[in-house]
Design a protein around this motif. Sequence first.
Motif, PDB file in Angstrom:
ATOM      1  N   ARG A   1       1.380  -1.313  -0.140  1.00 47.22           N
ATOM      2  CA  ARG A   1      -0.066  -0.017  -0.304  1.00 47.22           C
ATOM      3  C   ARG A   1       1.110   1.400  -0.032  1.00 47.22           C
ATOM      4  O   ARG A   1       1.935   1.470   1.015  1.00 47.22           O
ATOM      5  CB  ARG A   1      -0.619   0.035   1.059  1.00 47.22           C
TER       6      ARG A   1
ATOM      7  N   VAL B   1      -5.371  -0.981   6.451  1.00 47.23           N
ATOM      8  CA  VAL B   1      -6.793  -1.102   6.373  1.00 47.23           C
ATOM      9  C   VAL B   1      -6.132  -2.359   5.631  1.00 47.23           C
ATOM     10  O   VAL B   1      -5.894  -3.021   5.724  1.00 47.23           O
ATOM     11  CB  VAL B   1      -6.614  -0.654   4.986  1.00 47.23           C
TER      12      VAL B   1
ATOM     13  N   ARG C   1      -7.055  -5.727   4.181  1.00 47.32           N
ATOM     14  CA  ARG C   1      -6.366  -5.944   2.933  1.00 47.32           C
ATOM     15  C   ARG C   1      -6.834  -7.002   2.333  1.00 47.32           C
ATOM     16  O   ARG C   1      -7.296  -7.334   1.131  1.00 47.32           O
ATOM     17  CB  ARG C   1      -4.977  -5.465   1.697  1.00 47.32           C
TER      18      ARG C   1
ATOM     19  N   SER D   1     -14.114  -2.044   2.681  1.00 51.90           N
ATOM     20  CA  SER D   1     -13.842  -0.608   0.914  1.00 51.90           C
ATOM     21  C   SER D   1     -12.390  -0.780   0.796  1.00 51.90           C
ATOM     22  O   SER D   1     -12.473  -0.476  -0.234  1.00 51.90           O
ATOM     23  CB  SER D   1     -13.905   0.549   1.669  1.00 51.90           C
ATOM     24  N   LYS D   2     -11.845  -1.818   1.887  1.00 57.05           N
ATOM     25  CA  LYS D   2     -10.055  -1.519   0.995  1.00 57.05           C
ATOM     26  C   LYS D   2      -9.503  -3.254   0.868  1.00 57.05           C
ATOM     27  O   LYS D   2      -8.870  -3.274   0.616  1.00 57.05           O
ATOM     28  CB  LYS D   2      -9.252  -0.857   1.325  1.00 57.05           C
TER      29      LYS D   2
ATOM     30  N   GLU E   1      -9.154  -6.296  -0.793  1.00 55.43           N
ATOM     31  CA  GLU E   1      -8.908  -6.957  -2.255  1.00 55.43           C
ATOM     32  C   GLU E   1      -8.658  -8.633  -2.550  1.00 55.43           C
ATOM     33  O   GLU E   1      -8.141  -8.691  -3.246  1.00 55.43           O
ATOM     34  CB  GLU E   1      -6.804  -6.650  -2.577  1.00 55.43           C
TER      35      GLU E   1
ATOM     36  N   ARG F   1     -12.042  -7.377  -6.536  1.00 54.52           N
ATOM     37  CA  ARG F   1     -11.355  -8.046  -5.899  1.00 54.52           C
ATOM     38  C   ARG F   1     -10.733  -9.204  -6.603  1.00 54.52           C
ATOM     39  O   ARG F   1     -11.231  -9.913  -7.346  1.00 54.52           O
ATOM     40  CB  ARG F   1     -11.613  -7.809  -4.259  1.00 54.52           C
TER      41      ARG F   1
END
Length: 443
Positions: free
Chosen positions: A68, A75, A77, A148-149, A151, A181
């Motif tokens: 990141r 955050v 991930r 929201s982040k 992956e 994602r």
Amino acid sequence: MSFDTLGLRADILRAVSELGYTQPTPIQQQAIPAVLKGGDLLAGAQTGTGKTAGFTLPILQRLMDNPRTTTGKPVIRVLVLTPTRELAAQVEESIAQYGKYLPLKSMVMFGGVGINPQIDKLRRGVDILVSTPGRLLDHVSQRTVDLSKVEILVLDEADRMLDMGFIRDIRKILALLPKQRQNLLFSATFSNEIKALADGLLNKPALIEVARRNATADTVAQKVYPVDRERKRELLAKLITDHNWYQVLVFTRTKHGANRLAEQLDKQGIPSMAIHGNKSQGARTKALSEFKSGKLQVLVATDIAARGIDINELPHVVNFELPNVAEDYVHRIGRTGRAGCDGEAVSLVCVDELKLLAGIERLIKRSLPKEIVPGFEVDPRIKPEPIQNGRNGPGGRGGQRQGQRQGQRRDGAVRVSADGGGNRRSSGNGNGNSNGQLRRTPA
């Protein structure tokens, strides 16, 4: 093939080597390169095949390869969803072990314990979150978690999550994640419902299936003991005593049945404890710890509570009562005969369960050998009775799910217990404890 050939970083390989692992299992050989490519994955593997390392190792690699750029606290991930507390704790422990030399933070969340320490840890920042669906939605409702982040999403033991009635929770969680994602779905069986979930979730996934669908391990010796329903406990005690069995995992259909059997065996001088969804977190942790260490001779469990129990060279599994769903027989006996070790799975079958036994034999495509213990011959005058209780009750899978829908929690506070009976409990989803003995096969 060695782990060195799979394209993993030196600091990950160092952690793997220190844990004593040198060669990847078949699921790891296929899953690790597939996950590293960044695409979606649908993987089928029996329990004990090393699937946890199959997704954990490449996920750690991908996070390090694509750091990141933002500064400040980490955050989330990666989100790993598991059906039970025990499995969640086990997965997060593996992440911590394999990532011990990496600057990544992970945490596990499940119900049955205080939520405030989890909130504090989330505030400090987490790269990898392992959680049960219910507790995650508790945090969502309190706005203490930010998805929201994310992956990479992992659905571990997706078949069990569907069996436990978590499909609505999973859909709620999916709606909170970014559309772009990587999705990894692991399941011991590929039912039509799993295929439907995969079709809606995965984008052109790689498909890996390392064991025949619903197969039982060749390392597990299976046997059936015909016995009258009222003499099962007596026969079980005799088998344990005569053969000097230790570390015996015994399955019942209901929580009440698990409690009663454990108490009866304990009174006969066979150290026993029960584990199920109504037990407190502390009681479950204590029972599992003593069982894994060998202090406790017998652990009596329901299907859901036993999910995720991971014990080095567990020698004996006993079906005190056959499961209502044939696939659960495969899950149960998969607790033994792991990592190439031999194991024994015996089933005590009364006249009520002959149809269940026939269904299991059809599923695994083999006839199980029967042995009558002298003095425990079956009384032909006893007629079969309906099996009224258990995971699904008389209505089978549909009946179970209907019961769960009726009790579906609305506010993130109460969930129907899925290991029989329809009792309510807090939103934790299984069991606790993580520090089992190290196995030869990576988790």
